[in-house]
Enzyme design. Structure first.
Site, mmCIF file in Angstrom:
data_model
loop_
_atom_site.group_PDB
_atom_site.id
_atom_site.type_symbol
_atom_site.label_atom_id
_atom_site.label_comp_id
_atom_site.label_asym_id
_atom_site.label_seq_id
_atom_site.Cartn_x
_atom_site.Cartn_y
_atom_site.Cartn_z
ATOM 1 N N LYS A 137 15.102 -7.498 12.430
ATOM 2 C CA LYS A 137 15.772 -7.589 11.136
ATOM 3 C C LYS A 137 16.999 -8.498 11.210
ATOM 4 O O LYS A 137 17.295 -9.234 10.251
ATOM 5 C CB LYS A 137 16.150 -6.195 10.632
ATOM 6 N N TYR A 173 13.377 -3.140 16.686
ATOM 7 C CA TYR A 173 13.324 -3.210 15.213
ATOM 8 C C TYR A 173 14.561 -3.907 14.673
ATOM 9 O O TYR A 173 14.464 -4.814 13.841
ATOM 10 C CB TYR A 173 13.203 -1.803 14.631
ATOM 11 N N SER A 209 14.788 -6.785 4.232
ATOM 12 C CA SER A 209 15.370 -6.513 5.541
ATOM 13 C C SER A 209 15.697 -5.035 5.614
ATOM 14 O O SER A 209 14.846 -4.171 5.372
ATOM 15 C CB SER A 209 16.601 -7.392 5.755
ATOM 16 N N SER A 264 0.798 -1.220 0.000
ATOM 17 C CA SER A 264 0.000 0.000 0.000
ATOM 18 C C SER A 264 0.833 1.273 0.000
ATOM 19 O O SER A 264 0.283 2.371 -0.159
ATOM 20 C CB SER A 264 -0.946 0.012 1.212
#
Length: 272
Positions: free
Chosen positions: A148, A144, A130, A10
């Protein structure tokens, strides 16, 4: 012509990737929560589906629909992601768990769903988006970066497991990209850590993010990432990692060559 599922389609990298692959003549399914934001993909000839990465039933429905309509799924681009910034001590664990749910467990579940179809055809490509944060870590983003790092380790194991079945696993490592992904960075930092022991660092990082991602930012257009993903999708033998975007190569080089404490000083000194 390949049948491709792109998650997080989106906005940003996901939308740019879906459009790039459509222009290249592939059959593209874009999936995201904000369906109206994918109208441009539908207008370009793609298929759009609502999908919440946190909902296993949604993941199963989208994969099932693609296989029923196309008879196969050739490429999975795991791009959907989320981020919350704040000091490790301050971030509520429910927010940390949510980042793992979206950034690691949802991609892993989609991979489990598409692999039987790819193994049956003895071909397929899995692209996991990633970040340079899959190798480096900066302050006030511990959860976060943890997701990753985990995604990259998962991808490395997966690559070796599925190689005998003719399936490729690719990691994309974007640098600083102009997307809406980090629009709430400054707000998160101030709300979560602004009034804590880490307040001074949080405010400095918030101001830096406003400059780095503002109107005069040198951040790269998401199209550069989309082009790298297209290259990986169309390559007979893709690279295992693609490093793309502003500051990506430079930061990874510094992280790989400097001693840990020297890299720490470089990073923390830049936000004081």
């Amino acid at each position: 012509m390949k049948v491709v599922l792109v998650t997080g389609a989106s906005s940003g990298i996901g939308k740019a990737t879906a459009l790039e692959l459509l222009r290249a003549g592939h059959i593209v399914y874009g999936a995201a929560r904000r369906v109206r934001n994918m109208d441009v993909i539908g207008d370009a000839g793609g298929h759009v589906h609502p999908m919440d990465a946190r909902d296993p039933a949604d993941l199963e429905r989208v994969v099932r629909t693609i296989v029923e309509e196309q008879g196969r799924i050739d490429v999975l681009v795991n791009n959907a992601g989320t981020v919350v910034h704040g000091a490790a001590e301050d971030v509520p664990l429910e927010l940390a768990r949510d980042q793992f749910e979206v950034n690691l467990f949802a991609p892993a579940r989609l991979i489990q769903l598409v692999l039987p179809h790819m193994r049956e055809r003895r071909s397929g490509t899995i692209v996991n988006v990633s970040s340079i944060g899959g190798e480096i870590a900066l302050p006030l983003g511990s959860w976060y970066y943890a997701t990753k790092h985990a995604l990259e380790a998962y991808s490395d194991s997966l690559r070796m497991e599925v190689e005998p079945f003719g399936i490729e696993v690719v990691v994309i490592q974007p640098g600083v990209i102009k997307t809406g992904f980090e629009d709430h960075t400054a707000q998160d930092l101030r709300e979560i850590s602004g009034a804590t022991a880490y307040g001074a660092m949080a405010e400095a990082m918030a101001r830096r993010s406003e400059t780095q991602l503002g109107a005069d930012s040198q951040a790269s257009d998401p199209g550069v990432v989309a082009a790298a993903i297209r290259e990986a999708v169309e390559a007979a033998k893709p690279e295992t990692r693609y490093v793309v975007g502003w500051m990506a190569d430079r930061l990874l080089e510094l992280n790989r060559t400097l001693p840990d404490r020297e890299f720490d000083k470089l990073v923390t000194g830049s936000i004081r």
